[in-house]
Design an enzyme around this catalytic site. Structure first.
Site, mmCIF file in Angstrom:
data_model
loop_
_atom_site.group_PDB
_atom_site.id
_atom_site.type_symbol
_atom_site.label_atom_id
_atom_site.label_comp_id
_atom_site.label_asym_id
_atom_site.label_seq_id
_atom_site.Cartn_x
_atom_site.Cartn_y
_atom_site.Cartn_z
ATOM 1 N NE ARG A 107 -4.163 -1.863 0.123
ATOM 2 C CZ ARG A 107 -5.105 -2.111 0.625
ATOM 3 N NH1 ARG A 107 -5.040 -2.190 2.127
ATOM 4 N NH2 ARG A 107 -6.211 -2.349 0.129
ATOM 5 C CD GLN A 112 -2.671 5.832 -3.762
ATOM 6 O OE1 GLN A 112 -2.767 6.581 -4.942
ATOM 7 N NE2 GLN A 112 -2.627 6.287 -2.612
ATOM 8 C CG ASP A 115 -4.585 -1.244 -3.626
ATOM 9 O OD1 ASP A 115 -4.947 -2.584 -3.554
ATOM 10 O OD2 ASP A 115 -4.373 -0.450 -2.727
ATOM 11 C CB SER A 118 -7.682 -0.267 -3.502
ATOM 12 O OG SER A 118 -6.859 -0.228 -2.287
ATOM 13 C CE1 TYR A 214 -4.873 -4.488 4.241
ATOM 14 C CE2 TYR A 214 -2.580 -4.471 4.189
ATOM 15 C CZ TYR A 214 -3.630 -4.568 3.524
ATOM 16 O OH TYR A 214 -3.662 -5.024 2.358
HETATM 17 P P1 NAD Z 1 -9.699 -4.328 5.285
HETATM 18 O O1 NAD Z 1 -10.178 -4.798 3.990
HETATM 19 O O2 NAD Z 1 -8.303 -4.907 5.417
HETATM 20 O O3 NAD Z 1 -10.105 -3.915 6.534
HETATM 21 C C1 NAD Z 1 -11.441 -3.176 6.360
HETATM 22 C C2 NAD Z 1 -11.824 -2.398 7.805
HETATM 23 O O4 NAD Z 1 -12.021 -3.305 8.723
HETATM 24 C C3 NAD Z 1 -10.426 -1.724 8.050
HETATM 25 O O5 NAD Z 1 -10.647 -0.177 8.122
HETATM 26 C C4 NAD Z 1 -10.066 -2.222 9.651
HETATM 27 O O6 NAD Z 1 -9.562 -1.400 10.365
HETATM 28 C C5 NAD Z 1 -11.474 -2.686 9.960
HETATM 29 N N1 NAD Z 1 -11.580 -3.543 11.064
HETATM 30 C C6 NAD Z 1 -10.786 -4.559 11.330
HETATM 31 N N2 NAD Z 1 -11.263 -5.033 12.608
HETATM 32 C C7 NAD Z 1 -12.414 -4.515 13.156
HETATM 33 C C8 NAD Z 1 -13.101 -4.423 14.188
HETATM 34 N N3 NAD Z 1 -12.838 -5.441 15.180
HETATM 35 N N4 NAD Z 1 -13.951 -3.530 14.504
HETATM 36 C C9 NAD Z 1 -14.355 -2.644 13.343
HETATM 37 N N5 NAD Z 1 -13.496 -2.423 12.434
HETATM 38 C C10 NAD Z 1 -12.658 -3.566 12.298
HETATM 39 O O7 NAD Z 1 -8.911 -2.625 4.896
HETATM 40 P P2 NAD Z 1 -8.775 -1.968 3.729
HETATM 41 O O8 NAD Z 1 -9.998 -1.456 2.962
HETATM 42 O O9 NAD Z 1 -7.531 -2.864 2.804
HETATM 43 O O10 NAD Z 1 -7.895 -0.564 4.124
HETATM 44 C C11 NAD Z 1 -6.709 -0.775 5.041
HETATM 45 C C12 NAD Z 1 -6.049 0.538 5.141
HETATM 46 O O11 NAD Z 1 -5.196 0.870 4.235
HETATM 47 C C13 NAD Z 1 -7.155 1.802 5.057
HETATM 48 O O12 NAD Z 1 -6.367 2.832 6.024
HETATM 49 C C14 NAD Z 1 -7.180 2.322 3.481
HETATM 50 O O13 NAD Z 1 -7.405 3.681 3.577
HETATM 51 C C15 NAD Z 1 -5.306 2.022 3.505
HETATM 52 N N6 NAD Z 1 -4.972 1.860 2.000
HETATM 53 C C16 NAD Z 1 -4.010 2.557 1.765
HETATM 54 C C17 NAD Z 1 -3.720 2.571 0.050
HETATM 55 C C18 NAD Z 1 -2.595 3.287 -0.160
HETATM 56 O O14 NAD Z 1 -1.997 4.057 0.359
HETATM 57 N N7 NAD Z 1 -2.206 3.142 -1.294
HETATM 58 C C19 NAD Z 1 -4.593 1.731 -0.501
HETATM 59 C C20 NAD Z 1 -5.647 0.920 -0.098
HETATM 60 C C21 NAD Z 1 -5.786 0.777 1.344
#
Ligand code: NAD
Length: 373
Positions: A107, A112, A115, A118, A214
């Site tokens: 990430r 990006q 990805d 995403s 994550y």
């Molecule tokens: P994910 O699919 O791994 O998880 C989904 C969400 O569930 C996450 O926000 C996580 O915090 C939440 N979660 C886990 N356990 C939980 C609980 N017990 N109660 C409530 N919520 C809970 O997440 P994702 O969509 O892959 O995103 C993870 C992070 O990575 C985010 O901050 C996202 O913005 C970031 N991200 C960054 C980039 C980048 O910079 N290129 C790209 C994609 C995602």
């Protein structure tokens, strides 16, 4: 994407009919310079690089059927669900294939546009809301009509990563009153900027977020307390969309059977964590069930239900990745590049990814080489 690949010297071979269900005809591919080949085995035989959507490991239905078609040194890029099973990763290694998993894309800003997780999560978040709106026996928006004023639907999003954010935006566009909760306090501002309320619970997760952004796994006492506090919030909503996952772990249970019983009949839960065990105790992966009058939707691979745009986005992800791998028409694996290093799963007959080897408790490769025969 084919013209950009042609520029770096790549010729495309497409299995006949591959895009038909997504709205792309063989003629569309041929017009962009692809060679259409009717026989799947022939596509594998002709190709130095195979790009797939769900490859063996991520495709429980017929992914293993491709194993005999691979040849040594061939490159495979796709969704491999690499942490799902050591066996499927080993199967690919044994074929001598150099494979890359889109799930392991780092990430980082530079990655990006590659990805795919995403991209697919964006679609899942959108479609989850559409499914919920279609199933709910109420309106989403507030309406002022000659027949009276209709109160807006209330939607709660649990887990605000990429899918959760898109679900908030979509539910808001449909006029619902939206609130959202996540263990990572960092998302509060993002939730509010989309016009939703951030639900604050009187518990704090320890080191809620790892270096890659994550969520980290919490102990059972945390999850128990979280459920106690969530019960009341869940009962106040008509729709709950759950997306909470922790990499490499079973999804935490956030909605218990008791909480479902406490919801108004007709309410809807869409569990986007269904494939990872589900966030609701009643969820059945790939199915829709009704309990206490509440519909619980455990659909998996929702991205495939918006195939036109899913294909377009995934093609962009793959093409950008291919442009990183290929220089002057030749594959050049620059292992100093963290994108290539992190996504590489198998090479030279071995599971080559140190993170996966550790996850599956396999001995580190270097140590293995040094071991006496
Ligand atoms: P994910 O699919 O791994 O998880 C989904 C969400 O569930 C996450 O926000 C996580 O915090 C939440 N979660 C886990 N356990 C939980 C609980 N017990 N109660 C409530 N919520 C809970 O997440 P994702 O969509 O892959 O995103 C993870 C992070 O990575 C985010 O901050 C996202 O913005 C970031 N991200 C960054 C980039 C980048 O910079 N290129 C790209 C994609 C995602």
């Amino acid at each position: 994407m084919l013209p950009s690949l042609a520029k770096v010297g790549l010729e495309a071979v497409v299995e006949a009919g591959a895009g038909a269900q997504a709205g792309y005809t063989d003629a569309d591919f041929a017009a962009k310079g692809a060679k259409i080949v009717p026989d799947r085995a022939e596509v594998f035989r002709l190709s130095e690089i195979v790009v797939q959507v769900l490859a063996h490991g991520a495709n429980d239905r017929n992914g293993s059927g491709d194993l005999p078609l691979f040849h040594r040194e061939q490159i495979l890029i796709g969704f491999l669900r690499p942490m799902g099973s050591a066996q499927t990763v080993q199967d690919i290694a044994e074929r001598g294939v150099t494979s890359f998993s889109m799930e392991l894309m780092p990430r980082i800003t530079r990655a990006q546009s590659m990805d795919a997780l995403s991209a697919m999560a964006t679609i899942a978040g959108y479609k989850a809301v559409i499914l919920a709106a279609d199933t709910l026996p109420r309106f989403f928006p507030m309406l002022t009509t000659a027949a009276g004023t209709i109160t807006p639907g209330r939607v709660l999003i649990l887990g605000v990563g990429v899918a959760g954010l898109q679900a908030i935006a979509t539910a808001r566009r449909l006029g619902a009153v939206v609130s959202a909760y996540d263990v990572r306090p960092a998302v509060k501002e993002q939730v509010q900027s989309l016009g939703a309320r951030f639900v604050e619970l009187a518990i704090e997760a320890k080191d809620a977020q790892d270096a890659r952004g994550y969520a980290t796994a919490q102990d059972e006492s945390f999850y128990r307390r979280q459920r106690e506090l969530l019960g009341k919030v869940i009962a106040e909503n008509d729709v709950v969309i759950t997306t909470a996952v922790v990499p490499g772990k079973k999804a935490p249970i956030l909605v218990t059977k008791e909480m479902v019983a406490g919801m108004a009949p007709g309410s809807v839960i869409v569990d986007l964590a269904a494939e990872r065990g589900g966030n609701c105790e009643y969820t059945r992966s790939g199915e829709m069930v009704v309990e206490h009058g509440v519909t619980i939707i455990g659909s998996i691979n929702l991205a495939s239900t918006v195939p036109y745009h899913a294909s377009q986005m995934y093609a962009k992800n793959l093409a950008t990745f291919l442009l990183l791998l290929v220089k002057d028409g030749k594959v050049q694996l620059n292992m100093k590049d963290e994108i290539i290093r992190d996504t590489l799963v198998t090479q030279g007959g071995e599971v080559a990814n140190p993170r996966l080897r550790e996850f599956f408790a396999m001995p580190a490769l270097a140590a293995k080489e040094e071991a006496p025969k």
